[in-house]
Design a protein around this motif. Structure first.
Motif, PDB file in Angstrom:
ATOM      1  N   LEU A 107     -20.408  -8.464 -27.750  1.00 43.75           N
ATOM      2  CA  LEU A 107     -20.944  -8.896 -26.459  1.00 43.75           C
ATOM      3  C   LEU A 107     -21.149  -7.674 -25.573  1.00 43.75           C
ATOM      4  O   LEU A 107     -20.185  -7.005 -25.206  1.00 43.75           O
ATOM      5  N   PRO A 108     -22.409  -7.331 -25.228  1.00 50.38           N
ATOM      6  CA  PRO A 108     -22.647  -6.183 -24.358  1.00 50.38           C
ATOM      7  C   PRO A 108     -22.509  -6.563 -22.888  1.00 50.38           C
ATOM      8  O   PRO A 108     -22.865  -7.670 -22.479  1.00 50.38           O
ATOM      9  N   TYR A 109     -21.999  -5.622 -22.105  1.00 47.96           N
ATOM     10  CA  TYR A 109     -21.921  -5.774 -20.644  1.00 47.96           C
ATOM     11  C   TYR A 109     -22.887  -4.787 -19.997  1.00 47.96           C
ATOM     12  O   TYR A 109     -22.964  -3.625 -20.398  1.00 47.96           O
ATOM     13  N   PHE A 110     -23.589  -5.259 -18.961  1.00 43.44           N
ATOM     14  CA  PHE A 110     -24.473  -4.414 -18.178  1.00 43.44           C
ATOM     15  C   PHE A 110     -23.959  -4.323 -16.749  1.00 43.44           C
ATOM     16  O   PHE A 110     -23.366  -5.275 -16.227  1.00 43.44           O
ATOM     17  N   GLY A 111     -24.192  -3.199 -16.112  1.00 44.24           N
ATOM     18  CA  GLY A 111     -23.730  -3.008 -14.746  1.00 44.24           C
ATOM     19  C   GLY A 111     -24.575  -3.783 -13.748  1.00 44.24           C
ATOM     20  O   GLY A 111     -25.786  -3.924 -13.908  1.00 44.24           O
ATOM     21  N   THR A 112     -23.925  -4.289 -12.700  1.00 43.01           N
ATOM     22  CA  THR A 112     -24.621  -4.987 -11.625  1.00 43.01           C
ATOM     23  C   THR A 112     -24.022  -4.569 -10.291  1.00 43.01           C
ATOM     24  O   THR A 112     -22.885  -4.096 -10.233  1.00 43.01           O
ATOM     25  N   ASP A 113     -24.790  -4.743  -9.208  1.00 40.58           N
ATOM     26  CA  ASP A 113     -24.295  -4.341  -7.894  1.00 40.58           C
ATOM     27  C   ASP A 113     -23.483  -5.422  -7.211  1.00 40.58           C
ATOM     28  O   ASP A 113     -22.933  -5.210  -6.135  1.00 40.58           O
ATOM     29  N   GLY A 114     -23.382  -6.606  -7.816  1.00 40.72           N
ATOM     30  CA  GLY A 114     -22.573  -7.678  -7.244  1.00 40.72           C
ATOM     31  C   GLY A 114     -22.509  -8.860  -8.187  1.00 40.72           C
ATOM     32  O   GLY A 114     -23.543  -9.478  -8.486  1.00 40.72           O
ATOM     33  N   VAL A 115     -21.319  -9.183  -8.676  1.00 42.45           N
ATOM     34  CA  VAL A 115     -21.190 -10.229  -9.695  1.00 42.45           C
ATOM     35  C   VAL A 115     -21.478 -11.616  -9.129  1.00 42.45           C
ATOM     36  O   VAL A 115     -22.146 -12.433  -9.777  1.00 42.45           O
ATOM     37  N   GLN A 116     -20.992 -11.915  -7.930  1.00 44.56           N
ATOM     38  CA  GLN A 116     -21.248 -13.244  -7.364  1.00 44.56           C
ATOM     39  C   GLN A 116     -22.747 -13.487  -7.159  1.00 44.56           C
ATOM     40  O   GLN A 116     -23.254 -14.571  -7.453  1.00 44.56           O
ATOM     41  N   ALA A 117     -23.441 -12.484  -6.674  1.00 43.39           N
ATOM     42  CA  ALA A 117     -24.889 -12.635  -6.493  1.00 43.39           C
ATOM     43  C   ALA A 117     -25.589 -12.779  -7.842  1.00 43.39           C
ATOM     44  O   ALA A 117     -26.550 -13.545  -7.973  1.00 43.39           O
ATOM     45  N   ALA A 118     -25.104 -12.060  -8.860  1.00 37.53           N
ATOM     46  CA  ALA A 118     -25.693 -12.164 -10.197  1.00 37.53           C
ATOM     47  C   ALA A 118     -25.462 -13.549 -10.797  1.00 37.53           C
ATOM     48  O   ALA A 118     -26.324 -14.082 -11.507  1.00 37.53           O
TER      49      ALA A 118
END
Length: 254
Positions: A202-213
């Motif tokens: 399972l790959p993870y990608f970076g995001t600037d905000g998990v709740q918004a994602a």
């Protein structure tokens, strides 16, 4: 020309039943700009984060479920493919050349998880960057035999065990590292876990905000399976399925 390295995650690839719909989904959720690669005779999409190429997307082969796969650099693709088979894994495609990029193969480890290897012509790319939004930054293996899997990948890529975190009775989350950086974790696959019945990455990608994602994932027709959840170090994660059924994960601030 930089010498190719061994053991660094370098590319992420989505096989999907609907490349057009998947492209729109990930553009909305991950903020990627997605365009045709221009490869002659093949519909292959390239996802970019800022100026960096971070992932590819293509139509899945008939009968193949939608899934993400990631590639790891090797210094000699043909030798690495033979090493995979000697260690009990299998090569399912290749080795084959990618014009202007290098030589690759798709494989399965001895427990059945799919991954890829890539011998790059010059550098190791920019798809993996633990400090950049939209880039690959973590790799999680759910497997029937974590100890055997770590030994396999350690021999193939030079990965070393890191810290181990006890998640519950009979459930250990074993970190592994490339050089001095932790780049992923391995844990025993349990029947109650979401995802395929067979071992998988399972790959993870970076995001600037998990709740918004999470909100964007729901808006775009995806299914949130887990999160937001805080992990050691203060970051938050979420795990989801895209509308076609491929699992992915995001990590970043809450």
């Amino acid at each position: 020309m930089a010498k190719p390295k061994r053991g660094k995650p370098c590319w992420y690839e989505l096989s999907t039943t609907d490349p057009d719909a998947a492209g729109h989904f990930y553009a909305h959720v991950a903020g990627w700009a997605i365009a045709d690669s221009g490869m002659e005779g093949m519909d292959y999409r390239i996802a970019r984060s800022a100026d960096d190429m971070v992932a590819g997307m293509m139509a899945a082969q008939p009968g193949m479920p939608p899934m993400w796969m990631f590639y790891v650099t090797v210094t000699n693709c043909d030798k690495a493919a033979k090493d995979i088979e000697k260690a009990g894994g299998s090569v399912v495609y290749g080795p084959a050349d990618i014009p202007g990029t290098g030589r690759f193969a798709a494989a399965m480890d001895p427990q059945g998880a799919a991954f890829g290897i890539l011998q790059m012509l010059d550098d190791d790319g920019h798809a993996f960057d633990q400090k950049a939004m939209g880039h690959g930054c973590w790799h999680e293996l759910m497997t029937s035999d974590p100890e055997a899997a770590l030994a396999f990948y350690g021999k193939l890529f030079g990965w070393k065990p890191g810290d181990a975190h006890q998640m519950g009775p009979d459930m250990t989350y074993q970190l592994f590292r490339h050089g001095k950086a932790d780049i992923g974790g391995v844990m025993k696959q349990m029947p109650e876990m979401p995802g395929p019945d067979t071992p998988f990455w399972l790959p993870y990608f970076g995001t600037d905000g998990v709740q918004a994602a999470i909100a964007r994932t729901a808006e775009a027709g995806g299914q949130v399976l887990h999160g937001p959840m805080e992990v050691p170090g203060g970051a938050f994660i979420m795990v989801a399925r895209d509308p076609q059924g491929a699992m992915f994960a995001l990590v970043g601030p809450k």
